[in-house]
Design a protein around this motif. Structure first.
Motif, PDB file in Angstrom:
ATOM      1  N   ALA A  46       0.893  -1.180   0.103  1.00  0.00           N
ATOM      2  CA  ALA A  46       0.147   0.154  -0.108  1.00  0.00           C
ATOM      3  C   ALA A  46       0.830   1.127  -0.041  1.00  0.00           C
ATOM      4  CB  ALA A  46      -0.885   0.050   1.205  1.00  0.00           C
ATOM      5  N   LEU A  47       2.018   1.249   0.836  1.00  0.00           N
ATOM      6  CA  LEU A  47       2.827   2.619   0.968  1.00  0.00           C
ATOM      7  C   LEU A  47       3.626   2.748  -0.395  1.00  0.00           C
ATOM      8  CD1 LEU A  47       4.149   2.213   4.540  1.00  0.00           C
ATOM      9  CD2 LEU A  47       2.608   3.905   3.717  1.00  0.00           C
ATOM     10  N   TYR A  48       4.094   1.692  -1.022  1.00  0.00           N
ATOM     11  CA  TYR A  48       4.743   1.875  -1.996  1.00  0.00           C
ATOM     12  C   TYR A  48       4.010   2.266  -3.240  1.00  0.00           C
ATOM     13  CZ  TYR A  48       8.134   0.668  -5.716  1.00  0.00           C
ATOM     14  OH  TYR A  48       9.246   1.031  -6.687  1.00  0.00           O
ATOM     15  N   SER A  49       3.006   1.397  -3.486  1.00  0.00           N
ATOM     16  CA  SER A  49       2.134   1.750  -4.673  1.00  0.00           C
ATOM     17  C   SER A  49       1.442   3.074  -4.600  1.00  0.00           C
ATOM     18  CB  SER A  49       1.100   0.734  -4.933  1.00  0.00           C
ATOM     19  OG  SER A  49       0.217   0.902  -5.944  1.00  0.00           O
ATOM     20  N   GLY A  50       0.837   3.280  -3.462  1.00  0.00           N
ATOM     21  CA  GLY A  50       0.353   4.429  -3.363  1.00  0.00           C
ATOM     22  C   GLY A  50       1.131   5.721  -3.567  1.00  0.00           C
ATOM     23  N   ILE A  60      12.412   6.438 -13.644  1.00  0.00           N
ATOM     24  CA  ILE A  60      12.903   5.519 -12.494  1.00  0.00           C
ATOM     25  C   ILE A  60      13.038   6.399 -10.913  1.00  0.00           C
ATOM     26  CG2 ILE A  60      15.497   6.405 -12.733  1.00  0.00           C
ATOM     27  CD1 ILE A  60      16.143   3.304 -12.340  1.00  0.00           C
ATOM     28  N   PHE A  61      12.859   7.903 -11.258  1.00  0.00           N
ATOM     29  CA  PHE A  61      12.806   8.684 -10.174  1.00  0.00           C
ATOM     30  C   PHE A  61      11.761   8.271  -9.153  1.00  0.00           C
ATOM     31  CE2 PHE A  61      15.899  10.785 -12.853  1.00  0.00           C
ATOM     32  CZ  PHE A  61      16.791  11.089 -12.276  1.00  0.00           C
ATOM     33  N   ASN A  62      10.575   8.042  -9.775  1.00  0.00           N
ATOM     34  CA  ASN A  62       9.414   7.701  -9.168  1.00  0.00           C
ATOM     35  C   ASN A  62       9.482   6.652  -8.250  1.00  0.00           C
ATOM     36  OD1 ASN A  62       8.183   9.761 -10.672  1.00  0.00           O
ATOM     37  ND2 ASN A  62       7.183   8.353 -12.176  1.00  0.00           N
ATOM     38  N   SER A  63      10.317   5.433  -8.787  1.00  0.00           N
ATOM     39  CA  SER A  63      10.166   4.319  -7.997  1.00  0.00           C
ATOM     40  C   SER A  63      11.112   4.521  -6.807  1.00  0.00           C
ATOM     41  CB  SER A  63      10.715   3.304  -8.851  1.00  0.00           C
ATOM     42  OG  SER A  63       9.973   2.638 -10.084  1.00  0.00           O
ATOM     43  N   ALA A  64      12.501   5.319  -7.147  1.00  0.00           N
ATOM     44  CA  ALA A  64      13.455   5.927  -5.949  1.00  0.00           C
ATOM     45  C   ALA A  64      12.713   6.503  -4.863  1.00  0.00           C
ATOM     46  CB  ALA A  64      14.561   6.571  -6.579  1.00  0.00           C
ATOM     47  N   GLY A  65      11.888   7.377  -5.422  1.00  0.00           N
ATOM     48  CA  GLY A  65      11.137   8.179  -4.500  1.00  0.00           C
ATOM     49  C   GLY A  65      10.239   7.479  -3.538  1.00  0.00           C
ATOM     50  N   MET A  90      15.876   1.181   0.740  1.00  0.00           N
ATOM     51  CA  MET A  90      14.613   0.681  -0.016  1.00  0.00           C
ATOM     52  C   MET A  90      14.665   1.575  -1.534  1.00  0.00           C
ATOM     53  SD  MET A  90      12.699  -1.788   0.981  1.00  0.00           S
ATOM     54  CE  MET A  90      11.620  -1.370  -0.472  1.00  0.00           C
ATOM     55  N   GLY A  91      15.134   2.759  -1.391  1.00  0.00           N
ATOM     56  CA  GLY A  91      15.342   3.591  -2.726  1.00  0.00           C
ATOM     57  C   GLY A  91      16.471   3.056  -3.760  1.00  0.00           C
ATOM     58  N   ALA A  92      17.395   2.500  -3.081  1.00  0.00           N
ATOM     59  CA  ALA A  92      18.424   1.915  -3.898  1.00  0.00           C
ATOM     60  C   ALA A  92      17.887   0.332  -4.417  1.00  0.00           C
ATOM     61  CB  ALA A  92      19.717   1.666  -3.248  1.00  0.00           C
ATOM     62  N   LEU A  93      17.311  -0.380  -3.563  1.00  0.00           N
ATOM     63  CA  LEU A  93      16.701  -1.626  -3.851  1.00  0.00           C
ATOM     64  C   LEU A  93      15.524  -1.268  -5.182  1.00  0.00           C
ATOM     65  CD1 LEU A  93      16.487  -4.633  -3.802  1.00  0.00           C
ATOM     66  CD2 LEU A  93      14.807  -4.327  -1.768  1.00  0.00           C
ATOM     67  N   SER A  94      14.845  -0.263  -4.850  1.00  0.00           N
ATOM     68  CA  SER A  94      13.816  -0.264  -6.074  1.00  0.00           C
ATOM     69  C   SER A  94      14.520   0.109  -7.353  1.00  0.00           C
ATOM     70  CB  SER A  94      12.945   1.121  -5.613  1.00  0.00           C
ATOM     71  OG  SER A  94      12.264   0.925  -4.206  1.00  0.00           O
ATOM     72  N   VAL A  95      15.497   1.149  -7.318  1.00  0.00           N
ATOM     73  CA  VAL A  95      16.078   1.343  -8.532  1.00  0.00           C
ATOM     74  C   VAL A  95      16.777   0.337  -9.100  1.00  0.00           C
ATOM     75  CG1 VAL A  95      17.924   2.610  -9.489  1.00  0.00           C
ATOM     76  CG2 VAL A  95      16.674   3.810  -7.639  1.00  0.00           C
ATOM     77  N   MET A 128      15.830  -2.974  -8.938  1.00  0.00           N
ATOM     78  CA  MET A 128      14.808  -3.816  -9.223  1.00  0.00           C
ATOM     79  C   MET A 128      14.121  -3.330 -10.697  1.00  0.00           C
ATOM     80  SD  MET A 128      14.073  -6.546  -7.697  1.00  0.00           S
ATOM     81  CE  MET A 128      12.741  -6.873  -8.238  1.00  0.00           C
ATOM     82  N   ASP A 129      14.083  -1.937 -10.824  1.00  0.00           N
ATOM     83  CA  ASP A 129      13.463  -1.402 -12.144  1.00  0.00           C
ATOM     84  C   ASP A 129      14.503  -1.378 -13.094  1.00  0.00           C
ATOM     85  OD1 ASP A 129      11.254  -0.626 -10.830  1.00  0.00           O
ATOM     86  OD2 ASP A 129      11.402   1.611 -11.094  1.00  0.00           O
ATOM     87  N   LYS A 130      15.912  -1.407 -12.692  1.00  0.00           N
ATOM     88  CA  LYS A 130      16.984  -1.687 -13.775  1.00  0.00           C
ATOM     89  C   LYS A 130      16.923  -3.092 -14.200  1.00  0.00           C
ATOM     90  CE  LYS A 130      18.816   2.414 -14.513  1.00  0.00           C
ATOM     91  NZ  LYS A 130      19.165   3.114 -15.859  1.00  0.00           N
ATOM     92  N   PHE A 131      16.645  -4.047 -13.204  1.00  0.00           N
ATOM     93  CA  PHE A 131      16.658  -5.351 -13.684  1.00  0.00           C
ATOM     94  C   PHE A 131      15.529  -5.802 -14.341  1.00  0.00           C
ATOM     95  CE2 PHE A 131      15.668  -9.813 -12.575  1.00  0.00           C
ATOM     96  CZ  PHE A 131      16.811 -10.268 -12.953  1.00  0.00           C
ATOM     97  N   MET A 132      14.517  -5.284 -14.159  1.00  0.00           N
ATOM     98  CA  MET A 132      13.391  -5.512 -14.674  1.00  0.00           C
ATOM     99  C   MET A 132      12.774  -4.537 -16.036  1.00  0.00           C
ATOM    100  SD  MET A 132      10.652  -6.585 -11.514  1.00  0.00           S
ATOM    101  CE  MET A 132       9.264  -7.107 -12.628  1.00  0.00           C
TER     102      MET A 132
END
Length: 233
Positions: A171-175, A189-194, A219-224, A226-230
């Motif tokens: 909920a927190l991440y998607s919202g 990718i900045f949306n995922s980092a934020g 979590m910001g680094a992990l999100s970036v 994951m977005d790069k990997f996917m």
């Protein structure tokens, strides 16, 4: 000889009608001079210049013709020029599809879906890991039925704990990602980092400011990553 429409006044006909009429006259003259009337009879588009912006030409037939004639550049060029062109129909979205897209892009809908999916995933992982919990000392004296009951109770408790954690995270991440994306009006990718930074900070709020900072950065680094990997952006 093809019949030509009468000339009209562009100020009375409108700019679009005048442009189409001029394109038609140009095509008719080109057909009569070059003997291209047969192409119009086979269904070739009568206004290639006026409709060029909406055409998506397939190059598969041209490539096949170039390969068939061998490595000779002149023959390959002639084969490509003579190969028939195919056109792909441009389909506009229906009102139902537009309405469905609007619903799926709503931040509230995204948050609810992420919450439900996180809850289901967390419950499944809790049951899976709960099945491998080590036995408590003294359980070996219990009967098989009582041991199974204790294992099931432990699995359900762990499933509930995992479901709450994953649902809150989703909920927190998607919202937050949806809000950031709509605020910035950009999909990068900045949306995922934020969103990852915000989620990590909130989830680690009980650890104090230092823990929140570490959670945000992690979590910001992990999100970036994951977005790069996917390759999402």
């Amino acid at each position: 000889m093809l019949a030509m429409p009468e000339r009209g006044n562009p100020t009375r006909m409108g700019l679009l009608e005048h442009t189409v009429l001029r394109a038609f006259r140009f095509q008719v003259a080109k057909c009569e001079e070059g003997g291209m009337s047969e192409e119009l009879g086979r269904g070739a588009p009568p206004f290639p210049h006026a409709a060029a912006a909406a055409e998506d030409m397939s190059e598969s037939s041209s490539a096949a013709a170039a390969v068939a004639v061998g490595p000779d550049p002149a023959k390959a060029k002639a084969a490509v020029a003579a190969a028939p062109k195919t056109y792909k129909r441009v389909e506009m979205p229906t009102p139902d599809q537009i309405a469905m897209d609007d619903v799926m892009n709503n931040c509230g809908v995204k948050t609810v879906m992420a919450t439900v999916m996180g809850c289901v995933l967390g419950a499944a992982m809790g049951i899976f890991f709960g099945a491998f919990e080590p036995m408590v000392p003294g359980d070996e004296k219990l009967s098989i039925v009582q041991s199974l009951k204790n294992a099931g109770r432990s699995s359900l408790q762990k499933a509930g704990s995992y479901a709450k954690g994953f649902a809150a995270f989703g909920a927190l991440y998607s919202g937050s990602e949806c809000v950031i994306e709509q605020t910035r009006a950009k999909h990068d990718i900045f949306n995922s980092a934020g969103a990852g930074c915000f989620t990590g900070g909130v989830m680690a709020r009980s650890s104090g400011p230092q823990g929140m900072a570490v959670g945000c950065a992690t979590m910001g680094a992990l999100s970036v990553c994951m977005d790069k990997f996917m390759d999402l952006h």
